[in-house]
Design a protein around this motif. Sequence first.
Motif, PDB file in Angstrom:
ATOM      1  N   SER A  46      -7.990   6.770  -4.288  1.00  0.00           N
ATOM      2  CA  SER A  46      -7.314   5.446  -4.852  1.00  0.00           C
ATOM      3  C   SER A  46      -7.825   4.538  -5.821  1.00  0.00           C
ATOM      4  N   ASP A  67       5.286   6.329   4.945  1.00  0.00           N
ATOM      5  CA  ASP A  67       5.350   6.996   3.343  1.00  0.00           C
ATOM      6  C   ASP A  67       5.169   8.224   3.409  1.00  0.00           C
ATOM      7  N   LYS A  99       2.069   1.849  -3.261  1.00  0.00           N
ATOM      8  CA  LYS A  99       1.061   1.979  -4.114  1.00  0.00           C
ATOM      9  C   LYS A  99       0.698   3.460  -4.117  1.00  0.00           C
ATOM     10  N   TYR A 100       0.512   3.975  -2.930  1.00  0.00           N
ATOM     11  CA  TYR A 100       0.046   5.268  -2.665  1.00  0.00           C
ATOM     12  C   TYR A 100       1.102   6.462  -2.417  1.00  0.00           C
ATOM     13  N   ILE A 120     -10.919   2.798   6.434  1.00  0.00           N
ATOM     14  CA  ILE A 120     -10.101   2.114   5.754  1.00  0.00           C
ATOM     15  C   ILE A 120      -9.830   0.509   6.138  1.00  0.00           C
ATOM     16  N   GLY A 132      -6.430  -2.774  -6.974  1.00  0.00           N
ATOM     17  CA  GLY A 132      -6.975  -3.114  -5.514  1.00  0.00           C
ATOM     18  C   GLY A 132      -8.368  -3.545  -5.344  1.00  0.00           C
ATOM     19  N   ASN A 133      -8.769  -3.826  -4.224  1.00  0.00           N
ATOM     20  CA  ASN A 133     -10.064  -4.582  -4.098  1.00  0.00           C
ATOM     21  C   ASN A 133     -10.505  -4.105  -2.599  1.00  0.00           C
ATOM     22  N   GLY A 134      -9.598  -3.265  -1.927  1.00  0.00           N
ATOM     23  CA  GLY A 134     -10.270  -2.729  -0.638  1.00  0.00           C
ATOM     24  C   GLY A 134     -10.164  -3.815   0.519  1.00  0.00           C
ATOM     25  N   GLY A 188      -7.145  -5.559   1.477  1.00  0.00           N
ATOM     26  CA  GLY A 188      -5.977  -5.774   2.019  1.00  0.00           C
ATOM     27  C   GLY A 188      -5.921  -5.320   3.399  1.00  0.00           C
ATOM     28  N   LEU A 189      -6.047  -4.205   3.761  1.00  0.00           N
ATOM     29  CA  LEU A 189      -6.189  -4.048   5.305  1.00  0.00           C
ATOM     30  C   LEU A 189      -6.884  -4.572   5.941  1.00  0.00           C
ATOM     31  N   ILE A 249      -4.340  10.154   3.966  1.00  0.00           N
ATOM     32  CA  ILE A 249      -5.733   9.884   3.948  1.00  0.00           C
ATOM     33  C   ILE A 249      -6.546  10.597   4.823  1.00  0.00           C
ATOM     34  N   TYR A 283     -13.468  -1.079   1.306  1.00  0.00           N
ATOM     35  CA  TYR A 283     -13.698   0.477   1.446  1.00  0.00           C
ATOM     36  C   TYR A 283     -12.376   1.015   0.922  1.00  0.00           C
ATOM     37  N   ARG A 284     -12.436   1.879  -0.318  1.00  0.00           N
ATOM     38  CA  ARG A 284     -11.448   2.448  -0.611  1.00  0.00           C
ATOM     39  C   ARG A 284     -11.531   3.961  -0.949  1.00  0.00           C
ATOM     40  N   SER A 285     -10.853   4.581  -0.729  1.00  0.00           N
ATOM     41  CA  SER A 285     -11.001   6.129  -0.779  1.00  0.00           C
ATOM     42  C   SER A 285     -11.062   6.388  -2.231  1.00  0.00           C
ATOM     43  N   ASN A 340       0.692  -1.149  -0.028  1.00  0.00           N
ATOM     44  CA  ASN A 340      -0.088  -0.022   0.043  1.00  0.00           C
ATOM     45  C   ASN A 340       0.772   1.186  -0.140  1.00  0.00           C
TER      46      ASN A 340
HETATM   47  P1  ADP Z   1      -6.532  -1.451  -1.521  1.00  0.00           P
HETATM   48  O1  ADP Z   1      -5.270  -0.971  -1.433  1.00  0.00           O
HETATM   49  O2  ADP Z   1      -6.546  -2.555  -2.257  1.00  0.00           O
HETATM   50  O3  ADP Z   1      -7.700  -0.397  -2.231  1.00  0.00           O
HETATM   51  P2  ADP Z   1      -6.635  -1.880   1.387  1.00  0.00           P
HETATM   52  O4  ADP Z   1      -7.577  -2.512   2.215  1.00  0.00           O
HETATM   53  O5  ADP Z   1      -5.197  -2.333   1.588  1.00  0.00           O
HETATM   54  O6  ADP Z   1      -7.140  -1.860  -0.044  1.00  0.00           O
HETATM   55  O7  ADP Z   1      -6.715  -0.305   1.678  1.00  0.00           O
HETATM   56  C1  ADP Z   1      -7.966   0.491   1.715  1.00  0.00           C
HETATM   57  C2  ADP Z   1      -7.649   1.858   1.456  1.00  0.00           C
HETATM   58  O8  ADP Z   1      -6.817   2.425   2.302  1.00  0.00           O
HETATM   59  C3  ADP Z   1      -7.174   2.073   0.111  1.00  0.00           C
HETATM   60  O9  ADP Z   1      -8.072   2.059  -0.842  1.00  0.00           O
HETATM   61  C4  ADP Z   1      -6.515   3.660   0.473  1.00  0.00           C
HETATM   62  O10 ADP Z   1      -7.688   4.507   0.048  1.00  0.00           O
HETATM   63  C5  ADP Z   1      -6.301   3.828   1.764  1.00  0.00           C
HETATM   64  N1  ADP Z   1      -4.809   3.518   2.168  1.00  0.00           N
HETATM   65  C6  ADP Z   1      -4.290   2.372   2.284  1.00  0.00           C
HETATM   66  N2  ADP Z   1      -2.639   2.453   2.617  1.00  0.00           N
HETATM   67  C7  ADP Z   1      -2.701   3.619   2.354  1.00  0.00           C
HETATM   68  C8  ADP Z   1      -1.383   4.608   2.302  1.00  0.00           C
HETATM   69  N3  ADP Z   1      -0.346   4.004   2.609  1.00  0.00           N
HETATM   70  N4  ADP Z   1      -1.674   5.808   1.914  1.00  0.00           N
HETATM   71  C9  ADP Z   1      -2.807   6.240   1.458  1.00  0.00           C
HETATM   72  N5  ADP Z   1      -3.869   5.737   1.700  1.00  0.00           N
HETATM   73  C10 ADP Z   1      -3.834   4.369   1.673  1.00  0.00           C
END
Ligand code: ADP
Length: 469
Positions: free
Chosen positions: A424, A401, A376-377, A414, A429-431, A433-434, A406, A419-421, A373
């Motif tokens: 993002s 990072d 990615k972000y 998140i 991604g599929n929301g 991972g976290l 966020i 849930y995805r912002s 993540n």
């Molecule tokens: P995905 O990355 O597949 O969208 P995650 O569950 O890993 O799903 O993350 C959920 C959301 O949290 C992301 O869509 C993003 O909006 C936000 N996010 C996670 N990690 C970061 C990060 N390091 N910086 C900014 N936003 C993040």
Amino acid sequence: MSSETSPRQGRTLAARLTLWYAGAFAASSMLALSVAYFLIVAHVRERTDEDLSDDIEEFSELLRTDGLGRVEEEMRLDTQGDQAETEFYRLWSKDGSLVLGTDLAQFAGLPAPADSLFQSVIGAEPVLATVDLPRREHSVRIASGAISDDYVIELGESLEDDDEFVAGLLGRFAAPAAGAVLLAMPIGWFMARRALHPVESVTRTATEIAAGAMDRRVAVRGQGDELARLAQAFNAMLDRIQALVSGIREMSDNLAHDLRSPLTRIRAAAEMSLSGDRSDSARSSLAATATEECDRLLEMIDTNLEITETESGAVRLDRVEIDLAELVRDACELFQTVAEDRKVEICAEIPARCMLVGDRQRLQRAIANLIDNALKYTPATGRVTVTLSDRGSEVQVDVADTGVGIPYDETARIFERFYRSDGSRSQPGNGLGLSLSLANARAHGGRISVESVPGRGSTFTLVLPRRPA
Ligand code: ADP
């Protein structure tokens, strides 16, 4: 079934409470009236006894000042006419012989005083007794007392007046007593309704919610009594259920949304491969696209199931002693190529060794997802720093990072599934991972938190206990 039985139970409870209240009200009213009645009867008896004792004292005075003749005259005056029917006097010498006496025709069967009486009353208080005579309807109260060292007088008085007074009083008490019993039912009903009102309010609200009005709440009245606390607990439960329901609803909306795009792509690929003018290689390429999308969908479904299982505690962790320093170092190395491709610098601050008991594969996925993540972000020229710190009974992994950050109101969300912002959505991604990282951390007794400044970057902190509790 329950909705059919509860109104009947409510009525039964109201009826039972009414009977209890009415019974308690009637019983306490009757008790109060009975106590008042017995106190009055005792008071009337006391007054009669006092009058008789006063009379003995008066006769004693009369004998001393005016002699026996005056005593006899007074006795006759007191029992003239009708009074002979209700009063009598007898004067005895101390050896037990009758000296004077009034007409005893109305007091047939009156026994002579016992010999011992003469000894016990001379120089002492009068003795009082109640006797029932065979031909008299009402009892007779007799006071025997010494009026000198030589004479004992016996005064008898019918208790007819006392009995009539008490009977009259009883008649007057009967009306309020009957009134109390009659009033007991409506008062009991009123009190039962009042007591059950908050319960009915809860029932009404529950019925409305069952009919679909999820936003209804019970009005909390009173100062924290049991029913107010019940209403508060009920409302808190409803808030929780509503939050869960809207969470589930949102999750299924997100799921539907996330399923829609790949399914549309699969459908389009299948449709295109059906048109006759496609070459074999074009068809193979469309089939490959469809397979890829299917794999993505399957992965999403599998990850979702894995989160559910991990959260519910249904999976057994394969706990072994692992060197987390080595695990984090390997993860950083693994992402080195990705970081270079994205022109993001990845730095690691990791001690030589950091032993911990946990499930290697699950911890690997949790940490890899945080690093993935962060990369990615974080836009090109940014930096990702992975720090491993030994904190005694706990171990902490920080993934910081210099990325997009966020928004503050999204930091809690998140971690929700799917849930995805909005910002993002351009990234793959599929929301999930976290959510999976958090479920794995919790399965180990750990936690994940985040601090972020939009536009400046985020720091995800994973804390794990060194050994399972
Ligand atoms: P995905 O990355 O597949 O969208 P995650 O569950 O890993 O799903 O993350 C959920 C959301 O949290 C992301 O869509 C993003 O909006 C936000 N996010 C996670 N990690 C970061 C990060 N390091 N910086 C900014 N936003 C993040």
